[in-house]
Design an enzyme around this catalytic site. Sequence first.
Site, PDB file in Angstrom:
ATOM      1  N   THR A   1       2.530  -2.227   3.751  1.00  0.00           N
ATOM      2  CA  THR A   1       1.895  -1.827   2.518  1.00  0.00           C
ATOM      3  C   THR A   1       0.565  -2.442   2.336  1.00  0.00           C
ATOM      4  O   THR A   1      -0.230  -1.889   1.857  1.00  0.00           O
ATOM      5  CB  THR A   1       3.018  -2.325   1.328  1.00  0.00           C
ATOM      6  OG1 THR A   1       4.070  -2.023   1.597  1.00  0.00           O
ATOM      7  CG2 THR A   1       2.588  -1.719   0.018  1.00  0.00           C
TER       8      THR A   1
ATOM      9  N   ASN B   1      -2.502  -1.065   4.348  1.00  0.00           N
ATOM     10  CA  ASN B   1      -2.762   0.047   3.597  1.00  0.00           C
ATOM     11  C   ASN B   1      -3.554  -0.193   2.517  1.00  0.00           C
ATOM     12  O   ASN B   1      -4.430   0.426   2.003  1.00  0.00           O
ATOM     13  CB  ASN B   1      -1.578   1.057   3.317  1.00  0.00           C
ATOM     14  CG  ASN B   1      -1.270   1.859   4.695  1.00  0.00           C
ATOM     15  OD1 ASN B   1      -1.903   2.653   5.031  1.00  0.00           O
ATOM     16  ND2 ASN B   1      -0.015   1.391   5.015  1.00  0.00           N
ATOM     17  N   GLU B   2      -3.195  -1.254   1.734  1.00  0.00           N
ATOM     18  CA  GLU B   2      -3.822  -1.754   0.366  1.00  0.00           C
ATOM     19  C   GLU B   2      -5.261  -2.116   0.631  1.00  0.00           C
ATOM     20  O   GLU B   2      -5.923  -1.501  -0.225  1.00  0.00           O
ATOM     21  CB  GLU B   2      -3.017  -2.706  -0.299  1.00  0.00           C
ATOM     22  CG  GLU B   2      -3.703  -3.551  -1.360  1.00  0.00           C
ATOM     23  CD  GLU B   2      -2.940  -4.466  -2.241  1.00  0.00           C
ATOM     24  OE1 GLU B   2      -2.197  -5.175  -1.514  1.00  0.00           O
ATOM     25  OE2 GLU B   2      -2.991  -4.580  -3.498  1.00  0.00           O
ATOM     26  N   ARG B   3      -5.386  -2.900   1.487  1.00  0.00           N
ATOM     27  CA  ARG B   3      -6.881  -3.361   1.846  1.00  0.00           C
ATOM     28  C   ARG B   3      -7.618  -2.185   2.297  1.00  0.00           C
ATOM     29  O   ARG B   3      -8.759  -2.171   1.626  1.00  0.00           O
ATOM     30  CB  ARG B   3      -6.669  -4.378   3.086  1.00  0.00           C
ATOM     31  CG  ARG B   3      -7.510  -5.431   2.948  1.00  0.00           C
ATOM     32  CD  ARG B   3      -7.429  -6.664   4.004  1.00  0.00           C
ATOM     33  NE  ARG B   3      -6.084  -7.214   3.621  1.00  0.00           N
ATOM     34  CZ  ARG B   3      -5.415  -7.481   4.662  1.00  0.00           C
ATOM     35  NH1 ARG B   3      -5.769  -7.210   6.050  1.00  0.00           N
ATOM     36  NH2 ARG B   3      -4.078  -7.942   4.602  1.00  0.00           N
TER      37      ARG B   3
ATOM     38  N   VAL C   1      -8.048  -0.403  -1.216  1.00  0.00           N
ATOM     39  CA  VAL C   1      -8.670  -0.928  -2.208  1.00  0.00           C
ATOM     40  C   VAL C   1     -10.334  -1.033  -1.936  1.00  0.00           C
ATOM     41  O   VAL C   1     -10.995  -0.680  -2.775  1.00  0.00           O
ATOM     42  CB  VAL C   1      -8.094  -2.339  -2.559  1.00  0.00           C
ATOM     43  CG1 VAL C   1      -9.251  -3.120  -3.538  1.00  0.00           C
ATOM     44  CG2 VAL C   1      -6.866  -2.173  -3.287  1.00  0.00           C
TER      45      VAL C   1
END
Length: 405
Positions: free
Chosen positions: A243, A246-248, A251
């Site tokens: 997760t 993929n967040e970096r 964002v």
Amino acid sequence: MDFSDTPQEAEFRKQARAFLEANATPKSRSNLKKDESEADFIQRAKAWQRLKQENGWACLNWPREYGGRGATPMELIIWGQEEARFDVPTSPFAIGLGMCGPTVIAFAGEEQKQRYLPKMAAGDEIWCQLFSEPAGGSDVANLRTRAVRDGDEWVVNGQKVWTSGAHYCDYGILLVRTDPSVPKHKGLTMFFLDMKSPGVDVRPIKQINGNQDFNEVYFTDVRIPDSQRLGQPGAGWKVALVTLMNERLAVGGGLSNTVLDVFKAAERIELDDAPAIENKAVRDRLADWYCREMGLKYTTYRMITALSKGADPGPEASISKVVVGANNNESASFALDLQDMGGILDDEAWSGFGNQFQRQFMRSPANRIEGGTDEILRNIIAERVLGMPPDIRPDKNVPFNEIPS
Ligand SMILES: Cc1cc2nc3c(=O)[nH]c(=O)nc-3n(C[C@H](O)[C@H](O)[C@H](O)COP(=O)(O)OP(=O)(O)OC[C@H]3O[C@@H](n4cnc5c(N)ncnc54)[C@H](O)[C@@H]3O)c2cc1C
């Protein structure tokens, strides 16, 4: 590095552009939405997501059977570049589609994937990410919300905080502690849950800009079926890393870049009887941001080239986020200074430039916290990109229930 589209990529870009031009309005100052309630905004976002899904433009890199298109990472990037030029409501889906979806694809059972992913892709159900807690933000593995197994269910008690969109989301992925007797990274388990489950209490937090985008979420004896576990008990950290990776990307890639808007503003603002852009001190600041922008542009091209050759998103994505976050924050502050007393007005009707820089000034500090703070990103760059000695982690191998709190 390769700067130009291949013939296939050029064709894909042409089709994406044709769909967008036929169905959306290009971005401009005049289409800033005013006085729209959050509920109306969510409905507009759902309608746009559904239209994309029906036409094969949603969740491009997801497999077709789950509502995606099976597209390449390059095609996903091309779509992102084209869609960013249009005034379309995508933000309510950023976390669900960018982070929760890939985690469900990687760790849920087949039945669960068939049930949840197509509805997520079509925008019918919105998902949130329940990781951060008062005692576990940068060090998320320090979290204290616990789940205890009871037959085929788990019973959850504790509190999350800063959960974006929890107040309108249907489902969420939830990281909890299931074994406090082992070191902190080893006793975690990931689940997904229905946000309307009995015992879930969502309390919105009001922000400096007047919005209420994120929430505290309390859990009191919330029951989650074991079938909604993602990964093995105790393997939640491994799931969370998927997760967070993929967040970096989501964002960093999703932050709008406003330095060029400050250039345009400096052409229009008067300073010492001439356009501000002619002032040497102003030019010095603008040149600084321009250099950073160019560094960022080519770093991004390098990342995109690596992705198009099949590499996974790596820690280099942290560089984009740390630079864009700082640029947005500093350049908005500078644009307010350039407007002199006008800079303190915070009103769509009265402020210069449609209140753009006031809004950016109040939102951009969050850019430097969400998805990893500047300091944490610098630690990641130092350790994993530059190979410098690691941060000191004295509690790494200590059982969680023996760490003083
Ligand atoms: C707009 C927004 C939306 C968010 N949405 C979500 C969401 O949907 N779901 C979710 O789970 N979370 C969400 N978050 C939470 C976010 O992930 C955390 O705020 C972030 O990880 C920082 O954690 P913290 O706030 O607990 O700060 P802390 O971890 O307490 O950090 C406090 C300060 O100490 C510094 N610091 C901490 N550790 C170190 C270190 N090892 N070295 C150097 N400096 C250090 C930090 O950089 C920071 O300046 C959101 C945050 C924001 C701002």
